[in-house]
Write an enzyme that holds these catalytic residues in place. Sequence first.
Site, PDB file in Angstrom:
ATOM      1  N   HIS A  34       0.666  -1.395  -0.035  1.00  0.00           N
ATOM      2  CA  HIS A  34      -0.190  -0.109  -0.138  1.00  0.00           C
ATOM      3  C   HIS A  34       1.022   1.220  -0.031  1.00  0.00           C
ATOM      4  O   HIS A  34       2.158   1.258   0.382  1.00  0.00           O
ATOM      5  CB  HIS A  34      -0.766   0.054   1.257  1.00  0.00           C
ATOM      6  CG  HIS A  34       0.008  -0.017   2.606  1.00  0.00           C
ATOM      7  ND1 HIS A  34       0.412  -1.155   2.892  1.00  0.00           N
ATOM      8  CD2 HIS A  34       0.483   1.026   3.438  1.00  0.00           C
ATOM      9  CE1 HIS A  34       0.908  -0.803   4.069  1.00  0.00           C
ATOM     10  NE2 HIS A  34       0.909   0.440   4.176  1.00  0.00           N
ATOM     11  N   HIS A 115       5.308   6.376  -1.017  1.00  0.00           N
ATOM     12  CA  HIS A 115       6.084   5.266  -1.286  1.00  0.00           C
ATOM     13  C   HIS A 115       5.210   4.131  -0.952  1.00  0.00           C
ATOM     14  O   HIS A 115       4.223   4.127  -0.446  1.00  0.00           O
ATOM     15  CB  HIS A 115       7.200   5.384  -0.178  1.00  0.00           C
ATOM     16  CG  HIS A 115       6.868   5.245   1.152  1.00  0.00           C
ATOM     17  ND1 HIS A 115       6.599   6.048   1.939  1.00  0.00           N
ATOM     18  CD2 HIS A 115       6.810   4.044   2.015  1.00  0.00           C
ATOM     19  CE1 HIS A 115       6.225   5.499   3.293  1.00  0.00           C
ATOM     20  NE2 HIS A 115       6.542   4.247   3.315  1.00  0.00           N
TER      21      HIS A 115
END
Lengths: 172, 172
Positions: A34, A115
């Site tokens: 995720h 990220h």
Amino acid sequence: MKYGIAVFPSKKLQDMANSYRKRYDTKYSLVPPHLTLKDPFEMEENQIKEFSKEVRKVAKKASPFTLEVYKFSSFYPVTNTIYMKVRENESLLALHNELNSGNLKKETEHPFVPHITIGQEMNYDELSDVFGRLKLETINYEETVDRFSLLYQLENGTWTVYETFLLGNDEK
Amino acid sequence: MKYGIAVFPSKKLQDMANSYRKRYDTKYSLVPPHLTLKDPFEMEENQIKEFSKEVRKVAKKASPFTLEVYKFSSFYPVTNTIYMKVRENESLLALHNELNSGNLKKETEHPFVPHITIGQEMNYDELSDVFGRLKLETINYEETVDRFSLLYQLENGTWTVYETFLLGNDEK
């Protein structure tokens, strides 16, 4: 109860991330790959309906955005984490901002660096070895993100999705 | 790609289920505790938007329902599975029916027995021992379910939520 907000990218990107996470990410089995939009925070369970209403408002006003991963990077020496760096863009930053201000403001520990984590809590030698190799690899992949998820954590550390939110008009 | 539809009950019920699953469920780390509303089925990824639109229509017409777990039961000898039995009620059966007919019809292997799995692929001795003890335990718990989730499976066998659907008017 602990809550958080994240984007689950396409299956393709999740599978790619998992090929690394399986070996290098201590949280591999707790949550799918995720992009975190809101760091984990504590909230009483009885506040979740109201909170989620606010999140829905944010989602409706937001727009789908491009998620582009363009290189491997690391948070070392702050944490022994390696990740796929996601290119910043206006829509993504605006969404992050909306989810972390006003009624939705919570304490955050660090500035937003979009990220997708692929390794964490690695020992220094492994991090150094793996990151050394990954830095030489080319990665360039993009897709459109049209949704994100509000999650809560169970006692065993895993995360369950409470609700997904479509970006923009949710009747598309 | 493989998809499925399930209800994730409250954290409380999930934590309770996980206390058993941790020891007895081979799929413990693949998906949080759930009540399956539509068995896993194959669908091309490019059909998911259309499919999810249909699901949304079903969700809007449906109503929140009571999820009551009232005893431990087993699918033995069909499969070496033990589960918390969920009491049938009209709203739940209607929702299951809507999600498995018309445009949403897919092949199903077995009749609908609403349940939350807490152990599977157990060897006979363990199943017999654990189930023997659980049968003597009283379990009685209910809560209101106001949402369900459409999930897809990653290459590593884990499931990611594609979208959640609120039962009834989704602007509550």
